[in-house]
Design a protein around this motif. Structure first.
Motif, PDB file in Angstrom:
ATOM      1  N   MET A   1       0.984  -1.154   0.073  1.00  0.00           N
ATOM      2  CA  MET A   1       0.047   0.017   0.250  1.00  0.00           C
ATOM      3  C   MET A   1       0.939   1.223  -0.055  1.00  0.00           C
ATOM      4  O   MET A   1       0.620   2.307  -0.613  1.00  0.00           O
TER       5      MET A   1
ATOM      6  N   GLN B   1      -4.272   4.271   3.607  1.00  0.00           N
ATOM      7  CA  GLN B   1      -4.916   3.198   2.917  1.00  0.00           C
ATOM      8  C   GLN B   1      -6.371   3.953   2.237  1.00  0.00           C
ATOM      9  O   GLN B   1      -6.482   3.598   1.042  1.00  0.00           O
TER      10      GLN B   1
ATOM     11  N   ASP C   1      -7.966   5.398  -6.214  1.00  0.00           N
ATOM     12  CA  ASP C   1      -8.396   4.272  -7.346  1.00  0.00           C
ATOM     13  C   ASP C   1      -9.675   4.418  -7.779  1.00  0.00           C
ATOM     14  O   ASP C   1     -10.029   4.366  -8.938  1.00  0.00           O
TER      15      ASP C   1
ATOM     16  N   VAL D   1      -5.555   5.975  -0.961  1.00  0.00           N
ATOM     17  CA  VAL D   1      -4.923   5.160  -2.121  1.00  0.00           C
ATOM     18  C   VAL D   1      -6.301   4.527  -2.440  1.00  0.00           C
ATOM     19  O   VAL D   1      -6.544   4.731  -3.834  1.00  0.00           O
TER      20      VAL D   1
ATOM     21  N   GLU E   1       2.406   1.910  -3.348  1.00  0.00           N
ATOM     22  CA  GLU E   1       1.291   2.249  -4.325  1.00  0.00           C
ATOM     23  C   GLU E   1       0.871   3.810  -4.277  1.00  0.00           C
ATOM     24  O   GLU E   1       1.010   4.419  -5.021  1.00  0.00           O
ATOM     25  N   PHE E   2       0.837   4.073  -2.837  1.00  0.00           N
ATOM     26  CA  PHE E   2       0.731   5.715  -2.435  1.00  0.00           C
ATOM     27  C   PHE E   2       1.954   6.317  -3.129  1.00  0.00           C
ATOM     28  O   PHE E   2       1.515   7.570  -3.751  1.00  0.00           O
TER      29      PHE E   2
ATOM     30  N   LEU F   1      -6.969  12.332  -8.765  1.00  0.00           N
ATOM     31  CA  LEU F   1      -5.696  11.809  -8.893  1.00  0.00           C
ATOM     32  C   LEU F   1      -4.882  12.738 -10.213  1.00  0.00           C
ATOM     33  O   LEU F   1      -3.662  13.026  -9.989  1.00  0.00           O
TER      34      LEU F   1
ATOM     35  N   MET G   1       1.542   6.546  -6.659  1.00  0.00           N
ATOM     36  CA  MET G   1       0.390   7.900  -7.088  1.00  0.00           C
ATOM     37  C   MET G   1       1.061   9.159  -6.956  1.00  0.00           C
ATOM     38  O   MET G   1       0.742  10.124  -7.715  1.00  0.00           O
TER      39      MET G   1
END
Length: 145
Positions: A74, A109, A116, A112, A77-78, A122, A81
């Motif tokens: 996570m 989380q 998504d 994120v 991924e953050f 984003l 991003m």
């Protein structure tokens, strides 16, 4: 301790087993350090460890190892991003994951998952970041902030 559990969990899922030598090379530590940590993890009921016989994650160790792996993913991924470079992500995640409260991790989380579900937000963040990197950001009316 968390790094070891995460690595053992990862190795067990990749290879079906985890050996002291695999853990040592993956974490860039000495095998003797791995053995000492395995003894501590065994004492705390995260693994079952018998010298020369192998390592087994207990149900408790399995849960924590999985949680550590998910947390790591996570955070990667953050940072992706946010546009952080891949070479920086690994180093930063290692620093962040052990120094952030569980509540903050929950909030990250949620962010994120929000991005998504709302890719347009984003995109707005990326546009804002580009403006910020080129000079000072502007508010919604075009005034400098």
């Amino acid at each position: 301790m968390e790094d070891y559990l995460e690595k053992i969990y990862e190795l067990m899922h990749e290879k079906g087993y985890a050996r002291v030598s695999d853990i040592a090379s993956s974490l860039d530590v000495q095998p003797s350090s791995v053995t000492k940590m395995l003894q501590k993890l065994d004492e705390n009921h995260y693994v079952t460890y018998e010298k020369y016989r192998g390592i087994l994650l207990t149900a408790r160790g399995q849960r924590l190892g999985k949680l550590m792996k998910e947390r790591h993913h996570m955070l990667e991924e953050f940072l992706r991003m946010l546009g952080v470079s891949e070479e920086t992500i690994h180093k930063d995640v290692e620093g962040i994951e052990h120094h952030v409260s569980p509540h903050t991790l929950q909030c990250l989380q949620a962010l994120v998952l929000f991005f998504d579900d709302h890719p347009e937000s984003l995109n707005d963040l990326h546009a804002y970041t580009e403006q910020f990197e080129m000079g000072s950001p502007t508010d919604t009316e075009g005034k400098s902030v």
